[in-house]
Scaffold this motif. Structure first.
Motif, PDB file in Angstrom:
ATOM      1  N   ALA A 382       0.813  -1.223   0.000  1.00  0.00           N
ATOM      2  CA  ALA A 382       0.000   0.000   0.000  1.00  0.00           C
ATOM      3  C   ALA A 382       0.840   1.263   0.000  1.00  0.00           C
ATOM      4  N   HIS A 383       2.014   1.203   0.627  1.00  0.00           N
ATOM      5  CA  HIS A 383       2.845   2.403   0.717  1.00  0.00           C
ATOM      6  C   HIS A 383       3.213   2.927  -0.661  1.00  0.00           C
ATOM      7  N   ASN A 384       3.413   2.030  -1.621  1.00  0.00           N
ATOM      8  CA  ASN A 384       3.742   2.440  -2.985  1.00  0.00           C
ATOM      9  C   ASN A 384       2.528   2.437  -3.910  1.00  0.00           C
ATOM     10  N   THR A 385       1.517   1.636  -3.571  1.00  0.00           N
ATOM     11  CA  THR A 385       0.305   1.595  -4.389  1.00  0.00           C
ATOM     12  C   THR A 385      -0.406   2.942  -4.377  1.00  0.00           C
ATOM     13  N   ILE A 386      -0.333   3.655  -3.268  1.00  0.00           N
ATOM     14  CA  ILE A 386      -1.056   4.923  -3.125  1.00  0.00           C
ATOM     15  C   ILE A 386      -0.588   5.953  -4.155  1.00  0.00           C
ATOM     16  N   GLN A 387       0.623   5.815  -4.694  1.00  0.00           N
ATOM     17  CA  GLN A 387       1.117   6.751  -5.705  1.00  0.00           C
ATOM     18  C   GLN A 387       1.260   6.088  -7.084  1.00  0.00           C
ATOM     19  N   VAL A 388       0.943   4.793  -7.192  1.00  0.00           N
ATOM     20  CA  VAL A 388       1.150   4.019  -8.422  1.00  0.00           C
ATOM     21  C   VAL A 388       2.614   4.138  -8.841  1.00  0.00           C
ATOM     22  N   LYS A 389       3.479   3.687  -7.963  1.00  0.00           N
ATOM     23  CA  LYS A 389       4.923   3.797  -8.206  1.00  0.00           C
ATOM     24  C   LYS A 389       5.335   3.031  -9.463  1.00  0.00           C
ATOM     25  N   THR A 390       4.894   1.788  -9.569  1.00  0.00           N
ATOM     26  CA  THR A 390       5.134   0.968 -10.762  1.00  0.00           C
ATOM     27  C   THR A 390       3.786   0.434 -11.205  1.00  0.00           C
ATOM     28  N   TYR A 391       3.348   0.769 -12.401  1.00  0.00           N
ATOM     29  CA  TYR A 391       1.956   0.521 -12.776  1.00  0.00           C
ATOM     30  C   TYR A 391       1.569  -0.943 -12.668  1.00  0.00           C
ATOM     31  N   TRP A 392       2.355  -1.851 -13.193  1.00  0.00           N
ATOM     32  CA  TRP A 392       1.960  -3.262 -13.209  1.00  0.00           C
ATOM     33  C   TRP A 392       1.869  -3.844 -11.802  1.00  0.00           C
ATOM     34  N   LEU A 393       2.546  -3.231 -10.840  1.00  0.00           N
ATOM     35  CA  LEU A 393       2.542  -3.739  -9.475  1.00  0.00           C
ATOM     36  C   LEU A 393       1.620  -2.950  -8.552  1.00  0.00           C
ATOM     37  N   HIS A 394       1.368  -1.673  -8.884  1.00  0.00           N
ATOM     38  CA  HIS A 394       0.628  -0.785  -7.975  1.00  0.00           C
ATOM     39  C   HIS A 394      -0.556  -0.098  -8.659  1.00  0.00           C
ATOM     40  N   SER A 395      -1.109  -0.699  -9.705  1.00  0.00           N
ATOM     41  CA  SER A 395      -2.129  -0.034 -10.513  1.00  0.00           C
ATOM     42  C   SER A 395      -3.427   0.251  -9.762  1.00  0.00           C
ATOM     43  N   ASP A 396      -3.702  -0.453  -8.677  1.00  0.00           N
ATOM     44  CA  ASP A 396      -4.955  -0.223  -7.951  1.00  0.00           C
ATOM     45  C   ASP A 396      -5.022   1.175  -7.336  1.00  0.00           C
ATOM     46  N   GLY A 397      -3.904   1.851  -7.251  1.00  0.00           N
ATOM     47  CA  GLY A 397      -3.898   3.193  -6.685  1.00  0.00           C
ATOM     48  C   GLY A 397      -4.250   4.285  -7.661  1.00  0.00           C
ATOM     49  N   LYS A 398      -4.604   3.909  -8.892  1.00  0.00           N
ATOM     50  CA  LYS A 398      -4.846   4.953  -9.896  1.00  0.00           C
ATOM     51  C   LYS A 398      -6.042   5.824  -9.551  1.00  0.00           C
ATOM     52  N   ASP A 399      -7.023   5.288  -8.840  1.00  0.00           N
ATOM     53  CA  ASP A 399      -8.162   6.133  -8.471  1.00  0.00           C
ATOM     54  C   ASP A 399      -7.755   7.207  -7.476  1.00  0.00           C
ATOM     55  N   VAL A 400      -6.719   6.938  -6.677  1.00  0.00           N
ATOM     56  CA  VAL A 400      -6.214   7.950  -5.744  1.00  0.00           C
ATOM     57  C   VAL A 400      -5.535   9.077  -6.527  1.00  0.00           C
ATOM     58  N   VAL A 401      -4.787   8.701  -7.549  1.00  0.00           N
ATOM     59  CA  VAL A 401      -4.149   9.699  -8.412  1.00  0.00           C
ATOM     60  C   VAL A 401      -5.204  10.543  -9.118  1.00  0.00           C
ATOM     61  N   PHE A 402      -6.270   9.895  -9.619  1.00  0.00           N
ATOM     62  CA  PHE A 402      -7.340  10.640 -10.283  1.00  0.00           C
ATOM     63  C   PHE A 402      -8.064  11.562  -9.295  1.00  0.00           C
ATOM     64  N   HIS A 403      -8.237  11.113  -8.061  1.00  0.00           N
ATOM     65  CA  HIS A 403      -8.874  11.947  -7.042  1.00  0.00           C
ATOM     66  C   HIS A 403      -8.067  13.216  -6.830  1.00  0.00           C
ATOM     67  N   MET A 404      -6.738  13.057  -6.753  1.00  0.00           N
ATOM     68  CA  MET A 404      -5.876  14.226  -6.581  1.00  0.00           C
ATOM     69  C   MET A 404      -6.039  15.198  -7.754  1.00  0.00           C
ATOM     70  N   MET A 405      -6.038  14.671  -8.968  1.00  0.00           N
ATOM     71  CA  MET A 405      -6.130  15.544 -10.147  1.00  0.00           C
ATOM     72  C   MET A 405      -7.507  16.194 -10.248  1.00  0.00           C
ATOM     73  N   ASP A 406      -8.551  15.440  -9.948  1.00  0.00           N
ATOM     74  CA  ASP A 406      -9.905  15.973 -10.085  1.00  0.00           C
ATOM     75  C   ASP A 406     -10.205  17.086  -9.095  1.00  0.00           C
ATOM     76  N   HIS A 407      -9.437  17.160  -8.027  1.00  0.00           N
ATOM     77  CA  HIS A 407      -9.633  18.206  -7.027  1.00  0.00           C
ATOM     78  C   HIS A 407      -8.481  19.205  -7.005  1.00  0.00           C
ATOM     79  N   PHE A 408      -7.641  19.146  -8.021  1.00  0.00           N
ATOM     80  CA  PHE A 408      -6.462  20.004  -8.085  1.00  0.00           C
ATOM     81  C   PHE A 408      -6.871  21.432  -8.374  1.00  0.00           C
ATOM     82  N   CYS A 409      -6.266  22.359  -7.687  1.00  0.00           N
ATOM     83  CA  CYS A 409      -6.557  23.782  -7.870  1.00  0.00           C
ATOM     84  C   CYS A 409      -5.591  24.351  -8.904  1.00  0.00           C
ATOM     85  N   LEU A 410      -6.140  24.748 -10.047  1.00  0.00           N
ATOM     86  CA  LEU A 410      -5.314  25.285 -11.121  1.00  0.00           C
ATOM     87  C   LEU A 410      -5.113  26.795 -10.997  1.00  0.00           C
TER      88      LEU A 410
END
Length: 410
Positions: A382-410
């Motif tokens: 989980a420590h690396n999945t939360i940032q999708v460090k390596t996609y094939w190993l940590h891909s389940d964290g992609k929704d966390v990455v999308f959450h960050m982008m969807d709420h990003f202040c431009l």
């Protein structure tokens, strides 16, 4: 024949992909017998594209991404006639590199092709992460200044950091912080920038950390792999420098350079000509993403900047199908100093140091986003999945990455 029977074919997707439209591959379906067909209905194709959310929603980019080496790191941007004005600095954790943020950086530029220039820092990679938070912060600050100098048209800046990188970024912004001058108090060009100050001459927007040990790793299950056993936690504090150099001392609060307080304590204040808290306060948003469980490197409390009684119930469930691993979102309140120890016995040293950091960082409002991969096959990393460090190993964290982008202040 195939085109005429398209409506009768069954479509299959991998079981691990959530049902939300944002996770389907854009513009095509995979058929059971291996053929790939593109639907004729353009409206349907549009629905398959990833959806943006909120006031910062943006259309998916079809521009090619371009990568350039810059100031020791890598700049990623979309080939466009317009120069992006928002610099997003991504910082890796311990024994990491710029490659750790490859997936997230690409998604950022695809979502905001004309808005952001993503710089993946490389000044603190591999064993350089053992040199200490202060030296790493100095190197990151110099790297950011070089990027700003080399890239014209930049007006805003944000930081996105993983694990130890969050502490490094906090130190760096303290070095880069420029207080507003008295004559700039009522600036018409950018009132918010004039009021709060600048970072590297730019307007501070987002300061986001993922699984960062903001309170250090000393005691109280802050380093979960030690299972909270007092003997192991004491031993770790005494030997951390053997495994992680000066960084280990900083994380376990056993450094006392020149007789000063531990560095992380000082970083929770404005001190020694470095305005750490003022620098953080200059950002429009401060966000802490934290793993609720299965993170064996960084505990839930230290990554979410909370006291034990402030933690939500651990049996949380995701409420938004777009983000199946986001289980709780809290818009924090400012600590007014009312939460103090009421013990009548001698206070524990660990508790005192931790409370000082909590009080200092609590002067600011933090958004806290709690993440849980308890139903994921990737939960044990989980420590690396939360940032999708390596996609094939940590891909389940992609929704966390999308959450960050969807709420990003431009």
């Amino acid at each position: 024949m195939i085109a005429s029977s398209f409506s009768t074919l069954q479509i299959s997707t991998p079981d691990s992909i959530p049902s939300s439209p944002r996770f389907f591959p854009p513009g095509q379906h995979q058929l059971r017998f291996g053929l790939t067909l593109r639907p004729k209905n353009l409206d349907h194709m549009e629905l398959m594209k990833r959806l943006g959310i909120g006031c910062f929603a943006a259309k998916q980019s079809t521009r090619e991404l371009k990568t350039e080496k810059d100031s020791g790191g890598e700049d990623l941007f979309a080939e466009s006639a317009e120069k992006p004005d928002h610099l997003v600095v991504m910082v890796n954790g311990i024994i990491g590199s710029s490659a750790d943020w490859k997936y997230a950086a690409e998604q950022f530029v695809k979502k905001f092709p004309e808005k952001v220039l993503v710089h993946r820092s490389e000044s603190n990679s591999a064993t350089l992460t053992f040199d200490g938070v202060d030296l790493m912060g100095e190197r990151l600050a110099n790297e950011v200044l070089s990027v700003v100098k080399n890239r014209s048209g930049l007006k805003k800046i944000s930081f996105v950091a993983h694990s130890l990188g969050g502490l490094v970024a906090r130190y760096a912004v303290g070095k880069l912080y420029e207080q507003p001058q008295p004559g700039e108090a009522n600036s018409l060009d950018s009132p918010s920038k004039a009021k709060s100050g600048e970072i590297a001459g730019l307007e501070p927007m987002n300061f986001i950390t993922f699984a960062t040990p903001h309170l250090g790793s000393r005691g109280h299950r802050q380093f979960p792999i030690l299972c909270g056993l007092p003997f192991l936690e004491r031993t770790a504090s005494q030997t951390a420098h053997l495994a992680a150099g000066r960084t280990g001392k900083h994380l376990f609060l056993v450094d006392n350079d020149d007789g000063n307080l531990p560095l992380l304590i000082r970083m929770a204040t404005d001190s020694f000509n470095l305005k750490f808290i003022s620098a953080l306060n200059a950002f429009k948003r401060r966000v802490a993403y934290a793993n609720v469980n299965f993170d064996y490197m960084v505990g839930w409390r230290t990554s979410s900047i909370r006291r034990p009684n402030e933690l939500p119930k651990p049996n949380l469930l995701a409420t938004d199908p777009n983000y199946p691993h986001i289980v709780y979102v809290e818009h924090g309140n400012v600590d007014n100093g009312s939460c103090k120890s009421t013990s009548t016995v001698v206070k524990d040293e660990n508790t005192d140091l931790e409370e000082e950091m909590l009080h200092g960082l609590g002067q600011l409002s933090w958004e806290r986003v709690d993440v849980s991969f308890h139903n994921s096959k990737q939960r044990y990393v989980a420590h690396n999945t939360i940032q999708v460090k390596t996609y094939w190993l940590h891909s389940d964290g992609k929704d966390v990455v999308f959450h960050m982008m969807d709420h990003f202040c431009l």
